[in-house]
Write a protein that holds these residues in place. Structure first.
Motif, mmCIF file in Angstrom:
data_model
loop_
_atom_site.group_PDB
_atom_site.id
_atom_site.type_symbol
_atom_site.label_atom_id
_atom_site.label_comp_id
_atom_site.label_asym_id
_atom_site.label_seq_id
_atom_site.Cartn_x
_atom_site.Cartn_y
_atom_site.Cartn_z
ATOM 1 N N ILE A 99 0.835 -1.202 0.000
ATOM 2 C CA ILE A 99 0.000 0.000 0.000
ATOM 3 C C ILE A 99 0.870 1.252 0.000
ATOM 4 N N GLU A 100 1.938 1.208 0.784
ATOM 5 C CA GLU A 100 2.861 2.350 0.825
ATOM 6 C C GLU A 100 3.496 2.603 -0.544
ATOM 7 N N ASN A 101 3.907 1.538 -1.218
ATOM 8 C CA ASN A 101 4.525 1.685 -2.541
ATOM 9 C C ASN A 101 3.553 2.279 -3.560
ATOM 10 N N LEU A 102 2.323 1.776 -3.570
ATOM 11 C CA LEU A 102 1.324 2.277 -4.512
ATOM 12 C C LEU A 102 1.036 3.757 -4.275
ATOM 13 N N CYS A 103 0.868 4.120 -3.016
ATOM 14 C CA CYS A 103 0.575 5.516 -2.688
ATOM 15 C C CYS A 103 1.755 6.422 -3.012
ATOM 16 N N ALA A 104 2.966 5.941 -2.776
ATOM 17 C CA ALA A 104 4.165 6.728 -3.086
ATOM 18 C C ALA A 104 4.292 6.949 -4.589
ATOM 19 N N GLN A 105 3.958 5.925 -5.358
ATOM 20 C CA GLN A 105 4.008 6.062 -6.819
ATOM 21 C C GLN A 105 2.998 7.093 -7.311
ATOM 22 N N MET A 106 1.784 7.048 -6.778
ATOM 23 C CA MET A 106 0.778 8.029 -7.174
ATOM 24 C C MET A 106 1.186 9.433 -6.758
ATOM 25 N N ASP A 107 1.745 9.551 -5.566
ATOM 26 C CA ASP A 107 2.206 10.845 -5.065
ATOM 27 C C ASP A 107 3.288 11.424 -5.975
ATOM 28 N N GLU A 108 4.248 10.588 -6.350
ATOM 29 C CA GLU A 108 5.349 11.043 -7.212
ATOM 30 C C GLU A 108 4.824 11.513 -8.564
#
Length: 337
Positions: A99-108
């Motif tokens: 979940i952290e990886n997915l959210c970080a990708q969207m944020d970036e």
């Protein structure tokens, strides 16, 4: 009737989907139709452009893809995407790190495009084998200040930015790396994995629209460049003549498609942009894109007869431009070891 993976066939959209659209409202300036990826709602002096798209076929960088693929739809209207919401559907046993990886990708991705993530939904969904993200995105412009995929006119030039099959190349290079390793050149494989960085068409779409003369734009996603050309032609009720020798295909894409025995023209092509323009503006658009570091080519022209969808082969032989039944990404993914 059993459907292939990917988009529902156009005839089913017209027969079923487009006949069940709820209440008609006067604010809806552009509603659902073939080849049109966004809706437009007029409110006061503004037009609100809205689109939605899922990421279903990829395993890597799906958060990044979710923002960029949705943003591309808005940009094809000549409008800057501004607000994004996501629905994340996650398989059982998903870990917090995922979940952290997915959210970080969207944020970036959102920060790079100056988009605000305004909300969404996240859940564990039974029956899934990998995460799925469905995005909804919004852009706002002056009332009527946009272009759609419905405006191409006979005699327009068709421009394609970058190369054929960008997204499909990136997905296959990353998700099928184990099968490709040792089968194609290591440098080519490494380059192909980085094609994700070329997924956005926001910059070129806005530059082209600002230059003038653009009658229609469309991003060729599922069904690849061949499918995207058909969708633009369907939306505008025009025919097309496309020249095979003018279609730019990266060596990385050619090698990966050869390995999986698939057609580059039918491989999902987010990252490329189709631009229909009045003939006298074509050179200006190409020059504007070139000055901004974006490669682009005139690949053909639109025709009066909407039934004519011609591909001129490199040897001069004319044939019908293939209309994909299903994106060839699914054929390749079906060969997972």
């Amino acid at each position: 009737m059993r459907f292939a993976f990917g988009k529902i066939p156009p005839e089913i959209l017209e027969k079923i989907v487009f006949k069940h659209l709820g209440v008609k409202r006067k604010e809806v300036a552009v509603g659902p139709s073939l080849g049109v990826d966004c809706a437009v709602i007029d409110v006061g002096e503004s037009s609100i452009v809205v689109s939605t798209d899922p990421i279903t076929g990829a395993l890597e960088r799906i958060g990044w893809l979710a923002v960029n693929i949705n943003a591309n739809d808005i940009a094809t209207f000549g409008v800057h995407p501004s607000f994004f919401a996501s629905c994340m559907l996650l398989p059982e046993k998903t870990r917090e790190k995922t979940i952290e990886n997915l959210c970080a990708q969207m944020d970036e991705a959102a920060k790079k495009l100056e988009i605000s993530i305004i909300g969404g939904h996240c859940e564990i969904t039974p029956g899934l084998t990998h995460p799925i993200i469905v995005g909804c995105i919004v852009g706002i412009t002056k009332r009527g200040h946009y272009v759609t995929s419905r405006g191409a006119e006979p005699g327009n030039k068709l421009i394609l930015t970058k190369t054929v099959g960008i997204e499909g190349t990136a997905i296959l290079a990353n998700d099928m790396e184990a099968q490709l390793r040792g089968k194609i050149n290591d440098e080519l494989l490494s380059n192909a994995k980085s094609f994700f960085e070329s997924i956005s068409v926001v910059k070129e779409a806005l530059l082209a629209f600002e230059t003038g003369g653009v009658t229609a734009m469309h991003d060729p996603t599922e069904g690849g460049v061949a499918g995207g050309i058909h969708e633009l032609a369907d939306a505008s009720n025009v025919g097309v003549k496309i020249f095979e020798e003018k279609l730019p295909v990266a060596e990385e894409t050619l090698e990966i498609c050869r390995f999986f025995q698939i057609d580059p023209l039918q491989l999902i092509s987010s990252g490329a942009l189709l631009i229909a323009t009045k003939k006298q503006y074509a050179a200006k658009i190409l020059e504007k894109l070139r000055k901004n570091g974006i490669k682009a080519s005139i690949i053909g022209e639109t025709l009066d007869n909407p039934k004519k969808r011609i591909l001129v082969r490199k040897d001069g032989f004319e044939t019908e431009l293939v209309r994909p039944r299903s994106d060839h990404l699914w054929l390749a993914l079906g060969k997972r070891a």
